[in-house]
Motif scaffolding. Structure first.
Motif, PDB file in Angstrom:
ATOM      1  N   ARG A 195      -3.743  -7.339  16.448  1.00  0.00           N
ATOM      2  CA  ARG A 195      -4.532  -6.460  15.394  1.00  0.00           C
ATOM      3  C   ARG A 195      -5.138  -7.399  14.456  1.00  0.00           C
ATOM      4  O   ARG A 195      -6.354  -7.472  14.320  1.00  0.00           O
TER       5      ARG A 195
ATOM      6  N   GLU B 198       1.286   6.793   5.978  1.00  0.00           N
ATOM      7  CA  GLU B 198       1.028   7.918   5.687  1.00  0.00           C
ATOM      8  C   GLU B 198       0.158   8.039   4.591  1.00  0.00           C
ATOM      9  O   GLU B 198      -0.533   9.015   4.217  1.00  0.00           O
ATOM     10  N   ASN B 199      -0.312   6.812   3.929  1.00  0.00           N
ATOM     11  CA  ASN B 199      -1.203   7.053   2.894  1.00  0.00           C
ATOM     12  C   ASN B 199      -2.902   6.823   3.433  1.00  0.00           C
ATOM     13  O   ASN B 199      -3.734   6.890   2.689  1.00  0.00           O
ATOM     14  N   PHE B 200      -2.858   6.771   4.830  1.00  0.00           N
ATOM     15  CA  PHE B 200      -4.066   6.681   5.325  1.00  0.00           C
ATOM     16  C   PHE B 200      -4.526   7.530   6.375  1.00  0.00           C
ATOM     17  O   PHE B 200      -3.554   8.099   7.079  1.00  0.00           O
ATOM     18  N   ARG B 201      -5.943   7.842   6.506  1.00  0.00           N
ATOM     19  CA  ARG B 201      -6.627   8.975   7.146  1.00  0.00           C
ATOM     20  C   ARG B 201      -6.082   8.669   8.746  1.00  0.00           C
ATOM     21  O   ARG B 201      -6.173   9.462   9.385  1.00  0.00           O
ATOM     22  N   ARG B 202      -6.232   7.249   8.836  1.00  0.00           N
ATOM     23  CA  ARG B 202      -6.232   6.953  10.263  1.00  0.00           C
ATOM     24  C   ARG B 202      -4.653   6.607  10.812  1.00  0.00           C
ATOM     25  O   ARG B 202      -4.341   6.066  11.731  1.00  0.00           O
TER      26      ARG B 202
ATOM     27  N   PHE C 199      -7.645   6.754   0.040  1.00  0.00           N
ATOM     28  CA  PHE C 199      -6.510   6.025  -0.774  1.00  0.00           C
ATOM     29  C   PHE C 199      -7.057   4.778  -1.347  1.00  0.00           C
ATOM     30  O   PHE C 199      -6.724   4.488  -2.799  1.00  0.00           O
TER      31      PHE C 199
ATOM     32  N   GLU D  32     -11.496   5.229   3.194  1.00  0.00           N
ATOM     33  CA  GLU D  32     -10.139   5.581   3.065  1.00  0.00           C
ATOM     34  C   GLU D  32     -10.108   6.138   1.660  1.00  0.00           C
ATOM     35  O   GLU D  32     -10.158   5.367   0.609  1.00  0.00           O
TER      36      GLU D  32
ATOM     37  N   TYR E 283     -15.849  -3.965   9.229  1.00  0.00           N
ATOM     38  CA  TYR E 283     -17.370  -3.905   8.648  1.00  0.00           C
ATOM     39  C   TYR E 283     -17.027  -3.781   7.061  1.00  0.00           C
ATOM     40  O   TYR E 283     -17.546  -4.363   6.118  1.00  0.00           O
ATOM     41  N   GLU E 284     -15.961  -3.060   6.594  1.00  0.00           N
ATOM     42  CA  GLU E 284     -15.716  -2.661   5.127  1.00  0.00           C
ATOM     43  C   GLU E 284     -15.279  -3.927   4.398  1.00  0.00           C
ATOM     44  O   GLU E 284     -15.643  -4.344   3.405  1.00  0.00           O
TER      45      GLU E 284
ATOM     46  N   LEU F 116       0.692  -1.320  -0.078  1.00  0.00           N
ATOM     47  CA  LEU F 116      -0.128   0.189  -0.131  1.00  0.00           C
ATOM     48  C   LEU F 116       0.730   1.183  -0.051  1.00  0.00           C
ATOM     49  O   LEU F 116       0.287   2.347   0.227  1.00  0.00           O
ATOM     50  N   ARG F 117       1.976   1.233  -0.202  1.00  0.00           N
ATOM     51  CA  ARG F 117       2.847   2.320  -0.422  1.00  0.00           C
ATOM     52  C   ARG F 117       3.994   1.988  -1.451  1.00  0.00           C
ATOM     53  O   ARG F 117       4.753   0.793  -1.184  1.00  0.00           O
TER      54      ARG F 117
ATOM     55  N   PHE G 267      -7.740  14.705   7.543  1.00  0.00           N
ATOM     56  CA  PHE G 267      -6.693  13.581   7.131  1.00  0.00           C
ATOM     57  C   PHE G 267      -5.667  14.183   6.260  1.00  0.00           C
ATOM     58  O   PHE G 267      -5.743  15.158   5.703  1.00  0.00           O
TER      59      PHE G 267
ATOM     60  N   GLN H  33      -8.860  -3.409  19.859  1.00  0.00           N
ATOM     61  CA  GLN H  33      -8.787  -2.811  18.548  1.00  0.00           C
ATOM     62  C   GLN H  33      -9.973  -2.421  17.843  1.00  0.00           C
ATOM     63  O   GLN H  33     -10.034  -1.241  17.332  1.00  0.00           O
ATOM     64  N   PHE H  34     -11.225  -3.069  18.204  1.00  0.00           N
ATOM     65  CA  PHE H  34     -12.285  -2.725  17.665  1.00  0.00           C
ATOM     66  C   PHE H  34     -13.346  -2.681  18.545  1.00  0.00           C
ATOM     67  O   PHE H  34     -13.536  -3.467  19.409  1.00  0.00           O
TER      68      PHE H  34
ATOM     69  N   VAL I 185      -2.575  12.496   3.376  1.00  0.00           N
ATOM     70  CA  VAL I 185      -2.402  11.546   2.636  1.00  0.00           C
ATOM     71  C   VAL I 185      -1.068  11.850   1.842  1.00  0.00           C
ATOM     72  O   VAL I 185      -1.013  12.719   1.140  1.00  0.00           O
ATOM     73  N   LYS I 186      -0.178  10.918   1.544  1.00  0.00           N
ATOM     74  CA  LYS I 186       1.196  11.071   1.201  1.00  0.00           C
ATOM     75  C   LYS I 186       1.346  10.893  -0.273  1.00  0.00           C
ATOM     76  O   LYS I 186       1.696  11.716  -1.074  1.00  0.00           O
TER      77      LYS I 186
ATOM     78  N   PHE J 177      -4.688  -1.315   7.925  1.00  0.00           N
ATOM     79  CA  PHE J 177      -5.186  -0.184   7.076  1.00  0.00           C
ATOM     80  C   PHE J 177      -6.629  -0.147   6.432  1.00  0.00           C
ATOM     81  O   PHE J 177      -6.760   0.442   5.376  1.00  0.00           O
ATOM     82  N   ASN J 178      -7.367  -0.962   7.178  1.00  0.00           N
ATOM     83  CA  ASN J 178      -8.809  -1.398   6.798  1.00  0.00           C
ATOM     84  C   ASN J 178      -9.437  -1.457   8.123  1.00  0.00           C
ATOM     85  O   ASN J 178      -9.096  -1.711   9.245  1.00  0.00           O
ATOM     86  N   GLU J 179     -10.840  -1.469   7.860  1.00  0.00           N
ATOM     87  CA  GLU J 179     -11.592  -1.628   8.946  1.00  0.00           C
ATOM     88  C   GLU J 179     -12.718  -2.884   8.757  1.00  0.00           C
ATOM     89  O   GLU J 179     -13.128  -3.085   7.590  1.00  0.00           O
TER      90      GLU J 179
ATOM     91  N   ILE K 252      -0.631   3.565  -5.779  1.00  0.00           N
ATOM     92  CA  ILE K 252      -0.096   2.407  -5.963  1.00  0.00           C
ATOM     93  C   ILE K 252      -0.435   1.982  -7.293  1.00  0.00           C
ATOM     94  O   ILE K 252       0.184   1.034  -8.147  1.00  0.00           O
TER      95      ILE K 252
END
Lengths: 460, 414
Positions: free
Chosen positions: A153, A137-141, B112, B110, A106-107, A58-59, B218, A197-198, B220-221, A102-104, B225
């Motif tokens: 986790r 750094e790519n994710f809001r959380r 991203f 998200e 439910y989704e 994811l990066r 938020f 965690q949740f 985002v960098k 980097f996910n939740e 990908i």
């Protein structure tokens, strides 16, 4: 030898963003166009493979503070491309690597349940974890997770998602047009999960999918990873592709199953494996050397060495001797977004061993890197490769293999056309799909058929 | 008068068995198939047969409800749905021209992930992807994620200050979300993949860009990908009923769906959006304003209304909607659409009351009628959704970043 022959499981890993993927020759096609994915999936289905496998990152990787440009870069979104592939295949399992950091739940649960519905029961989830703030750094959380919490986790994520998958049991949808009853009960999909965690509650909105839950893969190799797999996974994507290491790993993991009330056939061990085919064994060996040189260019060799030296080595000649300076001490910071740098736990010792070997065998940097990094797992004529694969499986070093071709998208074609028929002749690989779901292919029970009511995976 | 009007654009909004809560009880409905790929493939194929610009797929991160903001306890309506992006991807290889526009919920997902999902939808459909961005202020849906809490409120409390603050903030966040998705789509230049065997470089990394988005909600960098999708920028759309979402449309979207009930309302809404568009500095950019209508169609003018009345009886209450509920013939609907088009709308997103019957009535009744009037295409004239909508493939905002001033051009949004 009275034991019946084991049936081999085979899967196809779409070539990834490592240097094992050769992009520099004319046969190498697009890594992003859907036609490449469709070609690859259709080949795997033509060969009656169990499933297709997609990895994720994811990066984009960086080295020396810059985006790494020597390997294939760029990948699709896993769920989206797997769902599209469900339209161009009918039986092939569809396995996606999805990160639990980097996910939740439910989704992700509704994405996998949707994929399972839309593919008629062919979805699988390779559960992976991360902890690096670099990817975060790519994710809001954000997503920074202390390393020691990553399995906690992942476990809690999987337990939570399992609770969501199981919140519909099947049979809730009546859809009786005459009486007007659509749902058996308005509280369908009700769930509560309260943990470290949740902390979530409500109603899941995807009805029970054909497989009940997606097939679960685990890829970690640590003690914790093995335990996680033994408790919660249906299959392991392992890295042990040699006979002895494979047998040790296989025995270790299968032995752990009993602790969770599970039987040996409920966890498939499927190492990743690369291969090179030739008309003869000798020709395959020659091709193998050529492929290794394509995989490890001079520039790639220098970058690989930097992982150990933890410093810029761009001034060195890949066709010359190894650096006489020592690796930079301290935390490895030169390469980011790459898990493999952690395998060099003692860089000074590694550098010393490599220098000694290079001096003794008169190897340049590039030759040394080619010599120390993995050769292809299976090299030979189709008969040799078929026999080797069969030997591994019958010797309990694996239940099958996830094959990683080095060319996109045609790298599987020759295997499908030459090796698979030999395995079929030997009676160790299916000639037709017997079932319609991935669970059918892998011989895994439907979760609702599990006899043991104390199934460890049911959410708290 | 209408002869001077350009052809209009037509989309269909797919949701379950249709928009009427009793739609699943009609003989043409296939309520047992709602969670199968075949059902969705059939509906989209029918829409493509009618040469429609695109279909949208509704979605939500919770069960459907007859209550606007809370779960209900009904068992006589369709409940449960599949992920809209996955449905769109599943039908993409089976279709060739029609645009595919899934709904995403900005509030809990998200940017991203969604950016690369829509980019990938664009790849698997060869340039036919769009996205419809929605917010969720529902307290019970937030509880499915456990990351934020919203006050519980009813629809009549939408104007209460506390509720207005929450929704205004969620729309502001949605604007940032779209901005991030758009920057990520541009984070690879089109020719970034070079496969230069001489130097061993697969990409020219100077053509990949960090987006370095930092907002209130938020950061985002980047880069993505996923390489830049075929359309460059997939089509972004949003449904808007009031001033705050009008701002979002004006700022960030390529299409806004509005619920004007007549020509006067359409004129007023379009004027408000155009003013906001100008204020956002986007006056020169194409921005479609589509009218949303729920439609019940029949060749007999009274049959459609009779059918709606019958469905209301089955539902046990009179169906109401944020959009106008139209009942009548394809000819009457053609007249009405042209009237609304005259008032400034450039297209329509029709919500079939019953997909099994009103979708074919659109493709086989309304479309031929519009074609007779020269008001709708007779063949697909473009291979991408942007092309069908008359939108050009946009330049990459980062393409000149290395040689020009650091401020990218053509940036959309705040």
């Amino acid at each position: 030898m009275s034991k019946p022959l084991k049936q081999i499981h085979l899967a196809a890993h779409f070539p990834g963003v490592n240097n094992t993927t050769v992009w520099s020759e004319p046969r190498a096609g697009s890594h992003i166009e859907f036609s490449s994915f469709a070609h690859f999936a259709r080949t795997a289905e033509r060969a009656k493979f169990d499933f297709l496998f997609l990895a994720e990152g994811l990066r984009l990787r960086e080295q020396g503070g810059q985006i790494y440009d020597l390997d294939v870069v760029g990948r699709p979104d896993i769920f989206t491309v797997l769902s599209a592939l469900a339209a161009v295949t009918e039986r092939l399992g569809l396995t996606g690597t999805i990160n639990s950091t980097f996910n939740e739940p439910y989704e992700v649960a509704r994405q996998f349940a949707s994929l399972d519905h839309l593919s008629g029961g062919r979805a699988a989830w390779n559960v992976v974890t991360s902890w690096d703030a670099f990817t975060g750094e790519n994710f809001r959380r954000g997503g920074f997770l202390p390393q020691e919490q990553r399995y906690a986790r992942a476990k809690e994520f999987l337990v939570t998602a399992t609770g969501l998958f199981d919140s519909w049991r099947g049979g809730e949808i009546i859809a009786d047009q005459a009486t007007g009853t659509f749902l058996r009960d308005a509280r369908v999909g009700a769930f509560v999960h309260s943990g470290e965690q949740f902390d979530i509650t409500g109603q899941f909105n995807v009805p029970r999918s054909p497989q009940g839950r997606p097939v679960i893969f685990q890829a970690g190799d640590s003690d914790e990873g093995r335990e996680f797999a033994a408790s919660s996974a249906d299959a392991i994507f392992s890295r042990h592709a040699t006979l002895d290491a494979g047998r040790d790993f296989y025995a270790d993991v299968k032995e752990r199953l009993a602790r969770y009330g599970r039987t040996h056939d409920q966890l498939q061990i499927l190492p990743a494996a690369t291969f090179v085919l030739g008309e003869t064994d000798a020709e395959a060996q020659e091709i193998s050397h050529e492929v290794r040189r394509q995989q490890v260019s001079g520039a790639t060799a220098i970058k690989y060495l930097e992982h150990v030296w933890n410093r810029d080595l761009s001034a060195y000649d890949p066709d010359g001797p190894l650096p006489d300076i020592d690796p930079a001490p301290g935390e490895n910071t030169i390469a980011r977004g790459r898990a493999s740098v952690r395998m060099f736990r003692d860089p000074l010792a590694t550098a010393r061993q490599w220098r000694e070997r290079a001096a003794a065998e008169k190897l340049s940097i590039r030759e040394l890197v080619i010599a120390t990094t993995a050769r292809q797992s299976f090299i030979g004529s189709p008969a040799t490769v078929a026999d080797t694969i069969n030997t591994f499986v019958q010797a309990d070093a694996a239940d099958g293999f996830i094959l990683v071709p080095h060319i996109t998208p045609g790298g599987l074609d020759k295997f499908a056309d030459t090796v698979v028929p030999l395995l079929q002749e030997r009676g160790v690989f299916r000639t037709e799909y017997e079932g319609t779901t991935l669970r059918d292919h892998l011989g895994l029970r439907h979760p609702d058929a599990e006899a043991d009511p104390s199934d460890q995976r049911v959410a708290s | 008068m209408s002869a001077t009007l350009p052809p209009l654009h037509l989309a269909v909004a797919l949701d379950g068995a249709g928009w009427h809560p009793a739609s699943w009880r009609e003989p043409q409905a296939r309520p047992h198939d709602l969670f199968t790929a075949d059902y969705w493939a059939g509906a989209v194929a029918e829409a493509e047969r009618g040469l429609l610009d695109f279909v949208t797929f509704e979605d939500a991160l919770g069960l459907q409800s007859s209550h606007p903001t809370e779960p209900d306890t009904r068992t006589d309506q369709v409940r449960g749905r599949l992920d809209a992006v996955l449905i769109a991807a599943r039908v993409a290889p089976l279709t060739h021209h029609i645009g595919l526009v899934p709904t995403v919920i900005a509030t809990h997902t998200e940017p991203f992930h969604i950016s690369k999902a829509i980019a990938t939808l664009d790849y698997v459909s060869a340039g036919r992807a769009g996205v419809r961005v929605q917010i969720s202020a529902k307290a019970h849906e937030a509880a499915h994620f456990g990351r934020r809490t919203f006050p519980r409120f009813g629809i009549q409390e939408l104007d209460a200050p506390a509720v207005r603050d929450v929704t205004a903030e969620l729309f502001e966040e949605a604007a940032d979300y779209i901005e991030v998705a758009r920057r990520l789509w541009d984070s690879w230049e089109d020719d970034a993949e070079i496969r230069d065997v001489a130097t061993g470089r697969f990409i020219d990394r100077d053509k990949l860009h960090y987006i370095d988005f930092e907002g209130k909600h938020f950061s985002v960098k980047g880069p993505s990908i996923t390489p830049r999708p075929p359309q460059g920028q997939p089509v972004v759309s949003a449904l808007a009923h009031r001033s705050v979402p009008f701002q979002l449309v004006a700022h960030s979207a390529d299409i806004g769906y509005v619920t004007a009930r007549d020509a006067d309302q359409a004129r007023a809404v379009v004027a408000e959006i155009r003013a906001a568009q100008e204020a956002a500095g986007r006056a020169e950019e194409p921005l479609h304003v589509f009218g949303d209508l729920v439609v019940f169609l029949d060749d007999d003018p009274t049959a459609a209304a009779t059918r709606l009345a019958r469905l209301n009886v089955l539902a046990g209450y009179e169906y109401t909607s944020d959009a106008k509920i139209f009942t009548g013939t394809p000819i009457q609907l053609s007249d009405f659409l042209r009237e609304l088009q005259q008032a400034g709308l450039s297209g329509f997103r029709l919500r079939p009351g019953v997909i099994g019957s009103d979708l074919p009535a659109i493709t086989r009744g309304l479309v031929p009628e519009l074609q007779r009037r020269g008001a709708f295409r007779r063949a697909y004239e473009a291979v991408t959704l942007r092309g069908l909508l008359g939108l050009t493939r946009p330049a990459n905002r980062y393409a000149n970043a290395n040689i020009g001033p650091s401020e990218p051009e053509g940036t959309v949004g705040p």
